[in-house]
Design a protein around this motif. Structure first.
Motif, short mmCIF file in Angstrom:
data_model
loop_
_atom_site.label_atom_id
_atom_site.label_comp_id
_atom_site.label_asym_id
_atom_site.label_seq_id
_atom_site.Cartn_x
_atom_site.Cartn_y
_atom_site.Cartn_z
N ALA A 122 30.41 75.07 65.66
CA ALA A 122 29.87 73.71 65.65
C ALA A 122 28.40 73.72 66.07
O ALA A 122 27.56 73.05 65.44
N ASP A 123 28.06 74.48 67.10
CA ASP A 123 26.66 74.54 67.53
C ASP A 123 25.79 75.24 66.50
O ASP A 123 24.64 74.85 66.26
N LEU A 124 26.33 76.32 65.89
CA LEU A 124 25.56 76.99 64.84
C LEU A 124 25.34 76.06 63.66
O LEU A 124 24.24 76.00 63.09
N ALA A 125 26.39 75.32 63.27
CA ALA A 125 26.26 74.41 62.13
C ALA A 125 25.17 73.37 62.39
O ALA A 125 24.32 73.11 61.53
N ALA A 126 25.18 72.78 63.58
CA ALA A 126 24.19 71.75 63.89
C ALA A 126 22.78 72.31 63.84
O ALA A 126 21.86 71.69 63.29
N GLN B 71 36.21 69.60 61.08
CA GLN B 71 35.81 68.36 61.74
C GLN B 71 34.74 68.62 62.79
O GLN B 71 33.77 67.86 62.91
N ALA B 72 34.90 69.71 63.55
CA ALA B 72 33.92 70.03 64.59
C ALA B 72 32.57 70.37 63.96
O ALA B 72 31.52 69.91 64.44
N ALA B 73 32.58 71.19 62.90
CA ALA B 73 31.32 71.59 62.26
C ALA B 73 30.62 70.40 61.63
O ALA B 73 29.42 70.19 61.83
N VAL B 74 31.35 69.62 60.84
CA VAL B 74 30.74 68.48 60.15
C VAL B 74 30.28 67.44 61.18
O VAL B 74 29.18 66.87 61.06
N GLY B 75 31.10 67.19 62.21
CA GLY B 75 30.72 66.23 63.24
C GLY B 75 29.45 66.63 63.96
O GLY B 75 28.59 65.78 64.25
N ALA B 76 29.30 67.93 64.22
CA ALA B 76 28.09 68.41 64.90
C ALA B 76 26.86 68.23 64.02
O ALA B 76 25.78 67.86 64.51
#
Length: 376
Positions: free
Chosen positions: A146-150, A264-269
């Motif tokens: 999630a942090d990497l995606a953001a 959900q975590a990746a897209v939400g971030a």
């Protein structure tokens, strides 16, 4: 129909003509790698180089020290390009040439991370870890991704992102000097060899956990001896025949739920970090049990979450995803266009909303001419 081609930063850095050449193809945008796995790549038109060896997964921008300080799972810096911000430099050149830039982010595929943190990777029924495949059911992997995606998706001046490997990776992997094709497993066998039995996943299988590992090994044994997968109407039917309906359903339920939570975590971030209108697409396969760079997705749930899907093998996958379109959803057909890598001349896919062309940097001059002719 809008069109985009995939590109690496090194295809542009040091080549003053690269951006104009790409603009001359007639592309609407470029999907530029900002976080990518290890690879060896050809640069056939670059004035100074021909081969780039990216020795490990890396980010192509300066990662935030504050975000990653003290974290065990964290992105690695690249050291093979002479730039502190290869992505930013390449993106600036492309935008000056009039090309919109979207980021290309690889999430659950990182061999160096897996070698250094094997407990965070997929562990098969034989107890063997896949270092290239972080287990997406594990909380530390979800937090890292999630942090990497953001960070990797929302780079300055970009208008959207495509998240690759946003789900389960499995056995299939383009590994150096690969020697595992001697026994053809088929898609059902690939699924069995891709099931994870780490402590988190074992708990996730519930009452079937105790027998599932034994059932997987028993089901695989005839395949190691050259036996054929059982006959069934579809891939999942073959898995059910091999495992039994109950254990197969338990395995799929856990994996589908874990993948969705990861997505959900990746897209939400990314949503939280991005400006309004920033587009988020996932690379995925509507056969939910599949794994790899285009992991299986629950198309209905993912299209309610993200802005669209980039689909491999569009002739097969578009009909599966199309019933789950929502207003504004994008279904993009991913087309391999490099003849030397098994691709063909690109063609319009009328059922798709957009086209993705893989890969403008790796393509020969003849491949680029075919792209130019299509887009003209």
């Amino acid at each position: 129909m809008r069109t985009s081609a995939f590109l690496y930063p090194w295809d542009v850095l040091g080549d003053p003509h690269a951006a104009a050449r790409l603009a001359g193809l007639g592309l609407d945008r470029v999907t530029l790698a900002s976080a990518y796995h290890s690879t060896r790549a050809l640069t056939p038109r670059h004035p100074e180089r021909r081969i780039v060896t990216a020795r490990h997964s890396a980010v192509y921008y300066p990662a935030s020290p504050q975000r990653w300080r003290g974290r065990a799972l964290r992105p690695y810096a690249q050291g093979w390009l002479d730039s502190a911000d290869p992505f930013g430099e390449a993106a600036d050149a492309l935008r000056r040439a009039g090309i919109e830039v979207h980021t290309w982010v690889v999430l659950a595929h990182n061999s160096r991370l897996g070698e250094e943190h094997p407990g965070s990777t997929v562990q098969n029924a034989y107890g063997e870890h896949y270092p290239w495949a972080p287990c997406v059911a594990r909380p530390e992997v979800v937090e890292y991704a999630a942090d990497l995606a953001a960070e990797a998706a929302v780079r300055p001046g970009t208008a959207g992102t495509e998240l690759e490997s946003c789900g389960w990776y499995g056995l299939a992997h383009l590994h150096a000097h690969d020697k595992i094709a001697g026994v053809p497993l088929g898609q059902a066998g690939q699924f069995l060899m891709s099931l994870c039995f780490c402590d988190v996943c074992t708990r996730g299988y519930g009452e079937h956990a105790a027998g599932l590992r034994k059932a997987v090994r028993a089901a695989l044994e005839p395949l190691w001896r050259g036996g054929a997968e059982p006959e069934a109407a579809d891939e999942w039917g073959r898995v059910e025949t091999l495992l039994g309906a109950g254990p197969a359903a338990a395995a799929l339920a856990h994996r589908t739920a874990a993948a969705l939570a990861f997505q959900q975590a990746a897209v939400g971030a990314v949503r939280a970090a991005a400006p309004p209108g920033f587009r988020i697409l996932l690379h995925g396969d509507p056969l939910v049990h599949r794994s790899g760079p285009n992991p299986g997705v629950d198309a209905a749930r993912v299209l309610a979450l993200a802005d669209g899907l980039v689909l491999p093998e569009p002739g097969r996958t578009l009909p599966l995803a199309a019933p789950h379109r929502r207003p504004g959803s994008v279904l993009a057909a991913n087309l391999p266009v490099v003849a030397g890598m098994g691709g063909g001349a690109p063609a319009f896919v009328p059922e798709a909303d957009e086209l993705r062309l893989y890969h403008a940097g790796l393509a020969s001059d003849a491949d680029l001419a075919a792209i130019r002719a299509l887009l003209a």
